[in-house]
Structures are given as structure tokens and as C-alpha cells.
Write a protein that holds these residues in place. Sequence first.
Motif, PDB file in Angstrom:
ATOM      1  N   ALA A  27       0.826  -1.214   0.000  1.00 44.24           N
ATOM      2  CA  ALA A  27       0.000   0.000   0.000  1.00 44.24           C
ATOM      3  C   ALA A  27       0.858   1.261   0.000  1.00 44.24           C
ATOM      4  N   HIS A  28       1.961   1.206   0.713  1.00 42.50           N
ATOM      5  CA  HIS A  28       2.896   2.337   0.761  1.00 42.50           C
ATOM      6  C   HIS A  28       3.502   2.559  -0.627  1.00 42.50           C
ATOM      7  N   LEU A  29       3.922   1.476  -1.270  1.00 43.30           N
ATOM      8  CA  LEU A  29       4.474   1.590  -2.624  1.00 43.30           C
ATOM      9  C   LEU A  29       3.424   2.113  -3.604  1.00 43.30           C
ATOM     10  N   LYS A  30       2.202   1.646  -3.473  1.00 46.69           N
ATOM     11  CA  LYS A  30       1.136   2.111  -4.362  1.00 46.69           C
ATOM     12  C   LYS A  30       0.929   3.614  -4.196  1.00 46.69           C
ATOM     13  N   ALA A  31       0.944   4.094  -2.970  1.00 42.37           N
ATOM     14  CA  ALA A  31       0.790   5.531  -2.726  1.00 42.37           C
ATOM     15  C   ALA A  31       1.943   6.309  -3.358  1.00 42.37           C
ATOM     16  N   ALA A  32       3.149   5.774  -3.262  1.00 39.35           N
ATOM     17  CA  ALA A  32       4.305   6.433  -3.873  1.00 39.35           C
ATOM     18  C   ALA A  32       4.187   6.437  -5.397  1.00 39.35           C
ATOM     19  N   GLU A  33       3.744   5.332  -5.972  1.00 47.07           N
ATOM     20  CA  GLU A  33       3.547   5.265  -7.423  1.00 47.07           C
ATOM     21  C   GLU A  33       2.485   6.272  -7.871  1.00 47.07           C
ATOM     22  N   ASP A  34       1.445   6.454  -7.055  1.00 50.57           N
ATOM     23  CA  ASP A  34       0.406   7.436  -7.379  1.00 50.57           C
ATOM     24  C   ASP A  34       0.987   8.858  -7.431  1.00 50.57           C
ATOM     25  N   LEU A  85      13.740   2.907 -13.613  1.00 49.54           N
ATOM     26  CA  LEU A  85      13.826   4.005 -12.650  1.00 49.54           C
ATOM     27  C   LEU A  85      12.611   4.105 -11.734  1.00 49.54           C
ATOM     28  N   LYS A  86      11.412   3.917 -12.282  1.00 47.20           N
ATOM     29  CA  LYS A  86      10.199   4.210 -11.524  1.00 47.20           C
ATOM     30  C   LYS A  86      10.069   3.359 -10.268  1.00 47.20           C
ATOM     31  N   ASP A  87      10.448   2.087 -10.328  1.00 46.96           N
ATOM     32  CA  ASP A  87      10.318   1.235  -9.142  1.00 46.96           C
ATOM     33  C   ASP A  87      11.224   1.702  -8.012  1.00 46.96           C
ATOM     34  N   GLN A  88      12.449   2.028  -8.342  1.00 45.68           N
ATOM     35  CA  GLN A  88      13.376   2.498  -7.298  1.00 45.68           C
ATOM     36  C   GLN A  88      12.945   3.856  -6.753  1.00 45.68           C
ATOM     37  N   LEU A  89      12.444   4.725  -7.619  1.00 43.71           N
ATOM     38  CA  LEU A  89      11.950   6.013  -7.137  1.00 43.71           C
ATOM     39  C   LEU A  89      10.744   5.827  -6.219  1.00 43.71           C
ATOM     40  N   ALA A  90       9.861   4.888  -6.560  1.00 40.86           N
ATOM     41  CA  ALA A  90       8.716   4.629  -5.685  1.00 40.86           C
ATOM     42  C   ALA A  90       9.193   4.172  -4.312  1.00 40.86           C
ATOM     43  N   VAL A  91      10.204   3.311  -4.267  1.00 37.35           N
ATOM     44  CA  VAL A  91      10.765   2.867  -2.988  1.00 37.35           C
ATOM     45  C   VAL A  91      11.344   4.064  -2.237  1.00 37.35           C
TER      46      VAL A  91
END
Length: 154
Positions: A27-34, A85-91
Motif C-alpha cells: 500500500a505504501h508503494l502504491k501511494a508512492a507510485e500514485d 527508474l520508476k520502481d526504485q523512485l517509488a521505494v
Amino acid sequence: MKIKLTLVAVLFCLAAKAQTTPNITPAHLKAAEDVLKASHADSLFKENMATMLKQASNNLPEERRAKFIEVMNQFVAKYVSWDILKDQLAVTYAKEFTITELKGLAAFYNTPVGKKFIIKQPLLVKTGADLGQQLVQSHQVELQQMMQDAFKDQ
């Protein structure tokens, strides 16, 4: 051909594939991706990359610029694309902000949470730059060979 300094300047905000982090929930990662989606980070990344490559190519003789950009685009697509890039930035975002804060950022940037985002943004950019530099360094030999192959007939 020595391209080390150019690569550092060109690829300052690139990153590695996401690694699992025990404290970050889906859920935390999903919020970051949003947040990344709401801020159009993918489009900004592509625009900034094109600008940086064009600027970096200005240091080359005119007859080599188009080929340099072509090779760099191939390299970026292979090792440091937005999908990587996007996955690491979301983390990274998930490490720096709570789920509530991330939802606030995605909804509106002018709230107190949005102001915190502005404060944290330099750290996030630096992290991306460091990750990108590591990626380029780990594949530097291949890139140098790609450049040599591309310019051997010129």
C-alpha cells in the motif's frame, strides 16, 4: 573516446531496479507510485533525458552528435529506462513519506504535505542521480564499446 564526464552529466537522474525493503508495504508503494503518476514524472524524465543528451552532444563535433544521441538512447533504453527508474523512485518516495503524506501529494501539492515534498525533492533527485551513476559505471565498458563501434567508420 573518453566519455566518462559526459555520462555523469547526462545520466544524473537514473536508477537501478527496485529492491525489496522490509518496512515498506504494498500500500505504501502504491501511494508512492500514485505520486509519480500525479506529478507526470515519467514525462519529465523523458523530456529531461532528451534535453541532457542534446546538451551533452554539443561538446562533440557536429558530425558525431546524432550518432552519440542514438547510442545513448539505446543504452538508456537498455539499462536506465523509466521502467527501471520508476520502481526504485517509488521505494525512495515510500522511505521518505508516509502513505497519508503520499496520498496528500498526489491529491494536492499546495498543502503542508506538498511543502514537505518540495523540501525533500533535492534528496530524492540526488538519490536518483547516485543510482544512475552506479548503473552507468557498472556498464561503462559496454557503453564505450558501443561508442567505438558507432564511430569506427567516421
